[in-house]
Design a protein around this motif. Structure first.
Motif, PDB file in Angstrom:
ATOM      1  N   VAL A 170       0.869  -1.180   0.000  1.00 56.06           N
ATOM      2  CA  VAL A 170       0.000   0.000   0.000  1.00 56.06           C
ATOM      3  C   VAL A 170       0.903   1.226   0.000  1.00 56.06           C
ATOM      4  O   VAL A 170       1.657   1.451   0.937  1.00 56.06           O
ATOM      5  CB  VAL A 170      -0.917   0.015   1.250  1.00 56.06           C
ATOM      6  CG1 VAL A 170      -1.821   1.248   1.222  1.00 56.06           C
ATOM      7  CG2 VAL A 170      -1.736  -1.262   1.339  1.00 56.06           C
ATOM      8  N   LYS A 171       0.825   2.016  -1.090  1.00 53.36           N
ATOM      9  CA  LYS A 171       1.758   3.151  -1.218  1.00 53.36           C
ATOM     10  C   LYS A 171       1.066   4.469  -0.854  1.00 53.36           C
ATOM     11  O   LYS A 171       0.584   5.190  -1.701  1.00 53.36           O
ATOM     12  CB  LYS A 171       2.338   3.207  -2.639  1.00 53.36           C
ATOM     13  CG  LYS A 171       3.451   2.209  -2.847  1.00 53.36           C
ATOM     14  CD  LYS A 171       4.741   2.824  -3.391  1.00 53.36           C
ATOM     15  CE  LYS A 171       5.483   3.651  -2.408  1.00 53.36           C
ATOM     16  NZ  LYS A 171       5.696   5.031  -2.707  1.00 53.36           N
ATOM     17  N   ALA A 172       1.024   4.716   0.458  1.00 52.96           N
ATOM     18  CA  ALA A 172       0.359   5.939   0.920  1.00 52.96           C
ATOM     19  C   ALA A 172       1.318   7.127   0.997  1.00 52.96           C
ATOM     20  O   ALA A 172       0.882   8.237   1.276  1.00 52.96           O
ATOM     21  CB  ALA A 172      -0.274   5.682   2.285  1.00 52.96           C
ATOM     22  N   ALA A 173       2.596   6.901   0.774  1.00 54.07           N
ATOM     23  CA  ALA A 173       3.571   8.007   0.894  1.00 54.07           C
ATOM     24  C   ALA A 173       3.367   9.050  -0.201  1.00 54.07           C
ATOM     25  O   ALA A 173       2.978   8.717  -1.314  1.00 54.07           O
ATOM     26  CB  ALA A 173       4.991   7.456   0.809  1.00 54.07           C
ATOM     27  N   ALA A 174       3.618  10.301   0.161  1.00 54.69           N
ATOM     28  CA  ALA A 174       3.603  11.393  -0.823  1.00 54.69           C
ATOM     29  C   ALA A 174       5.058  11.607  -1.260  1.00 54.69           C
ATOM     30  O   ALA A 174       5.782  12.406  -0.672  1.00 54.69           O
ATOM     31  CB  ALA A 174       3.025  12.655  -0.197  1.00 54.69           C
ATOM     32  N   ALA A 203      -6.147   7.435 -14.366  1.00 60.99           N
ATOM     33  CA  ALA A 203      -4.920   7.577 -15.164  1.00 60.99           C
ATOM     34  C   ALA A 203      -3.697   7.055 -14.396  1.00 60.99           C
ATOM     35  O   ALA A 203      -2.599   7.014 -14.946  1.00 60.99           O
ATOM     36  CB  ALA A 203      -4.711   9.036 -15.538  1.00 60.99           C
ATOM     37  N   LYS A 204      -3.889   6.696 -13.122  1.00 56.52           N
ATOM     38  CA  LYS A 204      -2.796   6.069 -12.349  1.00 56.52           C
ATOM     39  C   LYS A 204      -3.056   4.585 -12.140  1.00 56.52           C
ATOM     40  O   LYS A 204      -2.128   3.787 -12.112  1.00 56.52           O
ATOM     41  CB  LYS A 204      -2.676   6.742 -10.979  1.00 56.52           C
ATOM     42  CG  LYS A 204      -2.032   8.095 -11.092  1.00 56.52           C
ATOM     43  CD  LYS A 204      -2.215   8.966  -9.915  1.00 56.52           C
ATOM     44  CE  LYS A 204      -1.901  10.381 -10.399  1.00 56.52           C
ATOM     45  NZ  LYS A 204      -2.176  11.381  -9.439  1.00 56.52           N
ATOM     46  N   LEU A 205      -4.340   4.235 -11.973  1.00 54.45           N
ATOM     47  CA  LEU A 205      -4.709   2.848 -11.678  1.00 54.45           C
ATOM     48  C   LEU A 205      -4.168   1.882 -12.740  1.00 54.45           C
ATOM     49  O   LEU A 205      -3.524   0.885 -12.415  1.00 54.45           O
ATOM     50  CB  LEU A 205      -6.235   2.758 -11.610  1.00 54.45           C
ATOM     51  CG  LEU A 205      -6.843   1.396 -11.335  1.00 54.45           C
ATOM     52  CD1 LEU A 205      -6.624   0.968  -9.906  1.00 54.45           C
ATOM     53  CD2 LEU A 205      -8.363   1.413 -11.598  1.00 54.45           C
TER      54      LEU A 205
HETATM   55  O1  C5P Z   1       1.399   9.920  -9.909  1.00 57.54           O
HETATM   56  P1  C5P Z   1       1.155  10.253  -8.491  1.00 57.54           P
HETATM   57  O2  C5P Z   1       2.405  10.744  -7.801  1.00 57.54           O
HETATM   58  O3  C5P Z   1       0.031  11.146  -8.165  1.00 57.54           O
HETATM   59  O4  C5P Z   1       0.750   8.810  -7.904  1.00 57.54           O
HETATM   60  C1  C5P Z   1       0.437   8.616  -6.590  1.00 57.54           C
HETATM   61  C2  C5P Z   1       0.793   7.208  -6.175  1.00 57.54           C
HETATM   62  O5  C5P Z   1       2.082   6.836  -6.690  1.00 57.54           O
HETATM   63  C3  C5P Z   1       0.917   7.124  -4.668  1.00 57.54           C
HETATM   64  O6  C5P Z   1       0.485   5.842  -4.269  1.00 57.54           O
HETATM   65  C4  C5P Z   1       2.410   7.349  -4.447  1.00 57.54           C
HETATM   66  O7  C5P Z   1       2.852   6.759  -3.231  1.00 57.54           O
HETATM   67  C5  C5P Z   1       3.029   6.686  -5.654  1.00 57.54           C
HETATM   68  N1  C5P Z   1       4.283   7.318  -6.104  1.00 57.54           N
HETATM   69  C6  C5P Z   1       5.490   6.617  -6.016  1.00 57.54           C
HETATM   70  N2  C5P Z   1       6.659   7.191  -6.441  1.00 57.54           N
HETATM   71  C7  C5P Z   1       6.682   8.443  -6.935  1.00 57.54           C
HETATM   72  C8  C5P Z   1       5.473   9.172  -7.034  1.00 57.54           C
HETATM   73  C9  C5P Z   1       4.300   8.580  -6.607  1.00 57.54           C
HETATM   74  O8  C5P Z   1       5.469   5.480  -5.555  1.00 57.54           O
HETATM   75  N3  C5P Z   1       7.831   8.986  -7.336  1.00 57.54           N
END
Ligand code: C5P
Length: 281
Positions: free
Chosen positions: A150-154, A213-215
């Motif tokens: 689960v990739k909740a990180a920003a 567009a991300k899914l």
């Molecule tokens: O494309 P966007 O950044 O909006 O996508 C969000 C998803 O992609 C989140 O789940 C985020 O954790 C992941 N992500 C990532 N690596 C990045 C940018 C976003 O894993 N460099």
């Protein structure tokens, strides 16, 4: 619960650590207004959190026993020079809540966390990182052993092209050259074996379009989308308003609820996806 100075005192922290080693469970205090009028860590945890923790200790759920789940949380920090960095407003609350909801159900949880001030939920293995590149390395190396990510990180999308070795002095206009960081989730999508991949999309416009567009390009089973302009949603709030989009075209709007309640919904959807996957194979 106690005053920040007392809670952060070395003696108290050492005693808490000793209790954890003896097998006691700790409900960590949260940040906020304190009885003395100040603000900081040490505030009594919300009653629903204490209740949930006590409940899960008394009747441990085991539905996710044997499942290894990796969750990422918080922002990343990209250095500009020795004293400055680029980051975002992510508090880590949503990812930490997902880790807590998964551990409540008996999963083996690893939390890869960017720099936040939250305490790790009891029973969760924590890996601290700072930059997007460090998060990439930590997540990719753990990926083959995981059943769910689960990739909740920003994650910061850009970092300075080069980190200045000495502090940049002010001198008129400055142009900072940025380069892309690796898209960790897209990489996971590429190398997916049987893992269930869940992403987050925090948007200020066109929620559905941006989430979808991300899914698909990132090869996810589910994406949790939140509209940052909505009241009680997004970064640094204790609640969230999210819509879930699934690979099979289903969509599910959740009401405004605490991040822990959102996390429990996400975990229950992951269980549903895993059961479906089992039935097919
Ligand atoms: O494309 P966007 O950044 O909006 O996508 C969000 C998803 O992609 C989140 O789940 C985020 O954790 C992941 N992500 C990532 N690596 C990045 C940018 C976003 O894993 N460099």
């Amino acid at each position: 619960a106690m005053n920040t100075n007392m809670f952060e005192n070395f003696a108290v922290q050492e005693n808490i650590e000793r209790l954890v080693l003896r097998g006691y469970s700790i409900v960590q205090p949260v940040e906020g207004e304190l009885a003395c009028g100040g603000c900081g860590g040490g505030r009594l945890a919300p009653l629903d959190v204490i209740f949930a923790e006590a409940k899960s200790l008394l009747s441990p759920q085991t539905e996710l026993k044997g499942i290894r789940l990796l969750v990422t949380a918080g922002p990343t920090r990209e250095a500009i020079d020795p004293v400055r960095y680029l980051t975002n407003y992510s508090s880590g609350k949503m990812g930490y809540a997902v880790a807590q909801a998964a551990v409540e159900q008996g999963a083996g949880v690893t939390l890869v966390s960017g720099p936040v001030t939250l305490p790790a939920p009891a029973g969760v293995k924590i890996v601290q990182v700072t930059t997007a590149q460090e998060m990439y390395a930590a997540v990719l190396s753990l990926y083959p052993q995981m059943d769910v990510v689960v990739k909740a990180a920003a994650v910061a999308d850009y970092r300075p092209a080069r980190v200045q070795e000495t502090k940049i002095k002010k001198d008129g206009e400055m142009i900072l050259s940025l380069v892309r960081t690796p898209d960790i989730l897209a990489e996971l999508g590429k190398y997916k074996q049987n893992q269930v991949l869940v992403g987050f999309a925090s948007e200020t416009d066109n929620l559905r379009e941006n989430a979808l567009a991300k899914l698909f390009p990132k090869n996810l089973e589910m994406i949790v989308a939140n509209d940052l302009t909505e009241d009680g949603a997004g970064f640094n709030t204790d609640t969230n308003v999210v819509k879930l989009y699934f690979k099979d075209g289903q969509e599910k709007q959740l009401a405004r609820m605490s991040k822990l309640a959102v996390a429990r919904e996400i975990i229950s959807e992951i269980k549903r996806i895993m059961n479906i996957a089992k039935e097919i194979s």
